[in-house]
Design an enzyme around this catalytic site. Sequence first.
Site, mmCIF file in Angstrom:
data_model
loop_
_atom_site.group_PDB
_atom_site.id
_atom_site.type_symbol
_atom_site.label_atom_id
_atom_site.label_comp_id
_atom_site.label_asym_id
_atom_site.label_seq_id
_atom_site.Cartn_x
_atom_site.Cartn_y
_atom_site.Cartn_z
ATOM 1 N N THR A 179 -52.390 -73.643 67.889
ATOM 2 C CA THR A 179 -52.980 -73.112 66.658
ATOM 3 C C THR A 179 -53.244 -74.208 65.637
ATOM 4 O O THR A 179 -54.034 -74.011 64.725
ATOM 5 C CB THR A 179 -52.044 -72.070 66.011
ATOM 6 O OG1 THR A 179 -50.770 -72.681 65.848
ATOM 7 C CG2 THR A 179 -51.898 -70.832 66.889
ATOM 8 N N SER A 222 -35.705 -101.395 71.859
ATOM 9 C CA SER A 222 -35.357 -100.021 72.181
ATOM 10 C C SER A 222 -34.336 -99.989 73.306
ATOM 11 O O SER A 222 -34.519 -100.648 74.337
ATOM 12 C CB SER A 222 -36.597 -99.225 72.607
ATOM 13 O OG SER A 222 -36.175 -97.989 73.186
ATOM 14 N N SER A 270 -41.168 -84.121 71.270
ATOM 15 C CA SER A 270 -41.616 -85.016 70.208
ATOM 16 C C SER A 270 -40.697 -86.199 69.929
ATOM 17 O O SER A 270 -40.324 -86.478 68.790
ATOM 18 C CB SER A 270 -41.852 -84.227 68.923
ATOM 19 O OG SER A 270 -42.740 -84.964 68.143
ATOM 20 N N SER A 271 -40.396 -86.928 70.990
ATOM 21 C CA SER A 271 -39.684 -88.193 70.795
ATOM 22 C C SER A 271 -40.554 -89.180 70.026
ATOM 23 O O SER A 271 -40.036 -90.044 69.312
ATOM 24 C CB SER A 271 -39.296 -88.793 72.146
ATOM 25 O OG SER A 271 -40.442 -89.215 72.873
ATOM 26 N N ASP A 283 -45.531 -82.303 64.433
ATOM 27 C CA ASP A 283 -44.315 -83.009 64.846
ATOM 28 C C ASP A 283 -43.701 -83.806 63.696
ATOM 29 O O ASP A 283 -42.496 -83.776 63.457
ATOM 30 C CB ASP A 283 -44.619 -83.967 66.005
ATOM 31 C CG ASP A 283 -45.234 -83.245 67.181
ATOM 32 O OD1 ASP A 283 -45.235 -81.998 67.190
ATOM 33 O OD2 ASP A 283 -45.727 -83.934 68.105
ATOM 34 N N TYR A 290 -56.780 -80.612 77.244
ATOM 35 C CA TYR A 290 -56.553 -80.504 75.795
ATOM 36 C C TYR A 290 -57.879 -80.611 75.050
ATOM 37 O O TYR A 290 -58.206 -79.788 74.186
ATOM 38 C CB TYR A 290 -55.575 -81.593 75.345
ATOM 39 C CG TYR A 290 -55.264 -81.578 73.867
ATOM 40 C CD1 TYR A 290 -54.356 -80.666 73.332
ATOM 41 C CD2 TYR A 290 -55.873 -82.485 73.002
ATOM 42 C CE1 TYR A 290 -54.072 -80.662 71.980
ATOM 43 C CE2 TYR A 290 -55.592 -82.484 71.645
ATOM 44 C CZ TYR A 290 -54.686 -81.574 71.140
ATOM 45 O OH TYR A 290 -54.401 -81.563 69.799
HETATM 46 P P1 ADP Z 1 -43.046 -86.687 73.337
HETATM 47 O O1 ADP Z 1 -43.337 -87.044 71.923
HETATM 48 O O2 ADP Z 1 -43.275 -85.250 73.622
HETATM 49 O O3 ADP Z 1 -41.693 -87.121 73.798
HETATM 50 P P2 ADP Z 1 -45.192 -88.526 73.721
HETATM 51 O O4 ADP Z 1 -46.006 -88.907 74.890
HETATM 52 O O5 ADP Z 1 -45.879 -88.060 72.499
HETATM 53 O O6 ADP Z 1 -44.103 -87.466 74.229
HETATM 54 O O7 ADP Z 1 -44.323 -89.766 73.271
HETATM 55 C C1 ADP Z 1 -43.545 -90.479 74.200
HETATM 56 C C2 ADP Z 1 -43.734 -91.959 73.955
HETATM 57 O O8 ADP Z 1 -43.116 -92.347 72.725
HETATM 58 C C3 ADP Z 1 -43.072 -92.815 74.999
HETATM 59 O O9 ADP Z 1 -43.910 -93.006 76.120
HETATM 60 C C4 ADP Z 1 -42.827 -94.099 74.239
HETATM 61 O O10 ADP Z 1 -44.030 -94.864 74.170
HETATM 62 C C5 ADP Z 1 -42.533 -93.612 72.836
HETATM 63 N N1 ADP Z 1 -41.081 -93.475 72.609
HETATM 64 C C6 ADP Z 1 -40.441 -92.353 72.211
HETATM 65 N N2 ADP Z 1 -39.116 -92.567 72.055
HETATM 66 C C7 ADP Z 1 -38.910 -93.853 72.372
HETATM 67 C C8 ADP Z 1 -37.752 -94.700 72.402
HETATM 68 N N3 ADP Z 1 -36.533 -94.246 72.094
HETATM 69 N N4 ADP Z 1 -37.933 -95.995 72.771
HETATM 70 C C9 ADP Z 1 -39.146 -96.468 73.085
HETATM 71 N N5 ADP Z 1 -40.257 -95.729 73.068
HETATM 72 C C10 ADP Z 1 -40.163 -94.443 72.714
HETATM 73 MG MG MG Z 2 -45.227 -86.879 70.971
#
Ligand code: ADP
Ligand code: MG
Length: 413
Positions: free
Chosen positions: A33, A65, A123-124, A174, A254
């Site tokens: 949405t 990292s 949303s890492s 996010d 998408y």
């Molecule tokens: P999501 O946000 O759903 O987890 P995304 O594809 O949007 O998936 O983001 C993932 C990307 O973010 C990873 O491939 C990496 O490039 C980056 N990322 C996220 N967390 C870390 C981390 N702790 N260390 C290094 N890169 C990270």
């Molecule tokens: Mg993401």
Amino acid sequence: MTRVVDTHRQVFGSDPEGVWSAPGRVNLIGEHTDYNDGLVLPIALPQRTDAACSPRADDLLRVWSVQTDELVEVALADVGPGRPEGWAAYVAGVLWALRAAGHEVRGLDVTVDSAVPVGAGLSSSAALECAVGAAASDLFGLGLLADDAGRAALAAGCVRAENEVAGAPTGGMDQSAALLCRVDHALLLDCRSGATEHVPFDLASDGTASGHGTTAGDGSASGSGTESGDGAPSGHVLLVTDTRAEHSLNDGQYGERRSSCEQAAAELGVAALRDVDPKDLDDALARLSDDVLRRRTRHIVTEIARVRACVEALRAGDLAGVGRLFDASHASLRDDYEVSCAELDASVEAARGAGALGARMTGGGFGGSSIALLPAGAVDDAVRATTAAFAERGWREPRCFVVTAGVAAGRDA
Ligand code: ADP
Ligand code: MG
């Protein structure tokens, strides 16, 4: 948090000036949405990304990292669209966006460690951006964490980092979740106006029953759960299942969904599908030129209505109603929007079989995670059933975890 500090010492040879963190998020309802000017309802996860940081006197960014075991160095002057490549773009992009917004930002030494599963649709990426953004705000005296207006501005910078430097086309949910959510509340975000409301989401203490949402900017940091009539916990939980499935169709699909929505809005003569009143849906569908557009439109219009209904149900303490809305959302995403996949469907069905009040895929689809609203006593059964269903089909073992609504980005130490 100790691990990020220890690692920082080892990598950079001194203690960090401080540690900041930001949460992953899961969207309760309101899928696809955001780019239709609609509504979303995420919660912040207890899982967070830590960033141990020290400011530098020069313009160098050095970032390590724990997840990649890698040090990246880049001069801030060299950061821009597509530079640096890879994961460090999410970090460098935040400093770049803050500078572009006119803030005085220098270099940093950063160590990142995350409990948010990477690439699970939780949303890492925004957790990483917002942890670093929070650190930069405090270390360079930008004051952006002080109120929701500053936090929204920081979220906008983190969105630019992701879209323009990392090159990932995402909406703003996010980053808003990571910076604006409050403990035991979901964040109702209007993707057209940017307006937010905090909706009680406290399954354990049944705090959903009596609270009314507070509007953004009232300054209260959190809500405490209220007791149900007999003082007993209502005993429900939200279970997240990371299916660990990744279907490569994702990107093209998408884009296709976005352009279908734009086309449908153009045919209907509205700015966005959000402008179709659910009461007029049948009329609108009859005016569209083909069946695919009809189904895409029906999902968006009914999904936005489900977000509103879910907010009402949460405020009324009607968890059965929330569950029914989860189920309806999943069916709509699977059948009308066609973004589910076998793993998401199986996880949702396993949770329902174990007694879930409702379950749905969450996130963009074609893999990622699902959520289920369960009586606390049914969690073990749900996890067992999901794991068995995946093993039977020869899929990777899913990861299941119970979550509560956590706090937004901030300083930890
Ligand atoms: P999501 O946000 O759903 O987890 P995304 O594809 O949007 O998936 O983001 C993932 C990307 O973010 C990873 O491939 C990496 O490039 C980056 N990322 C996220 N967390 C870390 C981390 N702790 N260390 C290094 N890169 C990270
Ligand atoms: Mg993401």
